[in-house]
Design a protein around this motif. Structure first.
Motif, PDB file in Angstrom:
ATOM      1  N   VAL A  69      -3.804   5.719   3.786  1.00 29.39           N
ATOM      2  CA  VAL A  69      -5.012   4.698   3.316  1.00 29.39           C
ATOM      3  C   VAL A  69      -4.618   3.885   4.442  1.00 29.39           C
ATOM      4  O   VAL A  69      -3.420   3.693   4.644  1.00 29.39           O
TER       5      VAL A  69
ATOM      6  N   TYR B 129      -3.278   6.823  -4.491  1.00 29.93           N
ATOM      7  CA  TYR B 129      -3.661   5.623  -3.231  1.00 29.93           C
ATOM      8  C   TYR B 129      -3.168   4.527  -4.540  1.00 29.93           C
ATOM      9  O   TYR B 129      -3.292   4.084  -5.580  1.00 29.93           O
TER      10      TYR B 129
ATOM     11  N   TYR C  65      -3.715   0.534  -3.776  1.00 27.91           N
ATOM     12  CA  TYR C  65      -4.057  -1.040  -2.521  1.00 27.91           C
ATOM     13  C   TYR C  65      -4.868  -2.106  -3.558  1.00 27.91           C
ATOM     14  O   TYR C  65      -5.590  -1.625  -4.517  1.00 27.91           O
TER      15      TYR C  65
ATOM     16  N   PRO D  66     -10.729   0.121  -1.031  1.00 28.95           N
ATOM     17  CA  PRO D  66      -9.484   1.107   0.246  1.00 28.95           C
ATOM     18  C   PRO D  66     -10.371   1.843   1.146  1.00 28.95           C
ATOM     19  O   PRO D  66     -11.333   2.557   1.193  1.00 28.95           O
ATOM     20  N   TYR D  67      -9.228   1.706   2.550  1.00 30.43           N
ATOM     21  CA  TYR D  67      -9.758   2.259   3.135  1.00 30.43           C
ATOM     22  C   TYR D  67      -9.105   4.034   3.493  1.00 30.43           C
ATOM     23  O   TYR D  67      -8.193   4.239   3.560  1.00 30.43           O
ATOM     24  N   LEU D  68      -9.934   5.693   3.364  1.00 27.75           N
ATOM     25  CA  LEU D  68      -8.824   6.192   2.758  1.00 27.75           C
ATOM     26  C   LEU D  68      -9.141   7.395   4.029  1.00 27.75           C
ATOM     27  O   LEU D  68     -10.327   7.998   4.279  1.00 27.75           O
TER      28      LEU D  68
ATOM     29  N   ALA E 192      -4.375   0.081   5.614  1.00 27.45           N
ATOM     30  CA  ALA E 192      -3.114  -1.172   4.910  1.00 27.45           C
ATOM     31  C   ALA E 192      -4.114  -2.198   5.926  1.00 27.45           C
ATOM     32  O   ALA E 192      -4.620  -1.723   7.321  1.00 27.45           O
TER      33      ALA E 192
ATOM     34  N   SER F 161      -8.194   6.299  -9.163  1.00 28.23           N
ATOM     35  CA  SER F 161      -7.191   5.905  -7.767  1.00 28.23           C
ATOM     36  C   SER F 161      -7.104   7.486  -7.039  1.00 28.23           C
ATOM     37  O   SER F 161      -6.445   6.860  -6.073  1.00 28.23           O
TER      38      SER F 161
ATOM     39  N   GLN G 286       0.745  -1.099  -0.003  1.00 19.20           N
ATOM     40  CA  GLN G 286       0.471  -0.343   0.425  1.00 19.20           C
ATOM     41  C   GLN G 286       1.159   1.159  -0.030  1.00 19.20           C
ATOM     42  O   GLN G 286       1.843   0.988   0.451  1.00 19.20           O
TER      43      GLN G 286
END
Lengths: 112, 116
Positions: free
Chosen positions: A93, A25, A27, A31-33, A95, A72, A2
């Motif tokens: 992000v 990003y 990933y 993703p969690y952003l 991970a 992205s 990531q």
């Protein structure tokens, strides 16, 4: 692995102007952003986050961000910048394992 | 409300000396993290912990050790300090990546370390 890239190291905008800070990003999964802000000499504070659902998320202090999977990207925006918004902004992000990976940061200066 | 407290806030070391940074949180968080912040590098994760008695390596773990003997404390140790470890160190804690407040890290005010 990531990773997060913030292409702009430093941005200057005039007070009252609109703002967009870029974040890209890398990933594999959804993703969690996050966007965080750091005022001088302080720790970081969460502005907003995206986990799923509506791709336009609202945060504190009038900020919003839009998640674009095809690009992205998770860019941060504000329609009218105030002098108090001068700070450093970090994209992150979420991970594997619960850790957060941060970008290099974008320093925002606001001209009167 | 103390939140996340780091001690010490400033420290100057000579090359080869050892020291420990202490992080304490009073929010009953499971997750705790140590980051270092350097100009132009953003925040880089050194080590983290997902619960009492556990630790894991982050992006830049070399030269550092950590311990999480109690849930509320997370210690970062430098066994033999080097000038490359001059940095501002931030501790953070969170509930992890689940739940309503998932991903929200609470940061300490930072510890500025200089190694001569």
């Amino acid at each position: 692995a990531q990773s997060v890239t913030q292409p702009d190291i430093h941005i200057t905008v005039s007070e009252g102007a609109s703002l967009e800070l870029r974040c890209n990003y890398s990933y594999g999964a959804t993703p969690y952003l996050f966007w965080y802000v750091q005022s001088p000499g302080q720790g970081l504070q969460l502005l907003l986050k995206y986990f799923s659902g509506d791709t336009l998320v609202q945060g504190i202090k009038g900020f919003e961000a839009e998640f674009k999977r095809s690009q992205s990207s998770f860019n941060l925006r504000k329609p009218s910048v105030h002098w108090s918004d001068a700070a450093e902004y970090f994209c992150a992000v979420g991970a594997q394992g619960g850790k957060l990976i941060f970008g290099q940061g974008t320093e925002l200066s606001v001209k009167p | 409300n103390a939140g996340v407290t780091q001690t010490p806030k400033f420290r100057v070391l000579k090359t080869g000396q050892s020291m420990t940074l202490l992080c304490a949180q009073d929010m009953n968080h499971e997750y705790m993290y140590w980051y270092r912040q350097d100009p132009g590098m953003g925040l880089r994760l050194i080590h983290y912990s997902v619960g009492e008695g556990t630790t894991a390596k982050g992006e830049v773990p070399d030269g550092y050790n950590v311990s999480r003997l109690k849930k509320q404390n997370f210690l970062l140790g430098l066994e033999s300090a080097a000038p490359s470890q001059t940095s501002v160190y931030f501790c953070a804690s969170s509930w992890g990546l689940a739940g309503v407040r998932a991903g929200e890290l609470f940061f300490g005010e930072g510890s500025r370390l200089t190694v001569l």
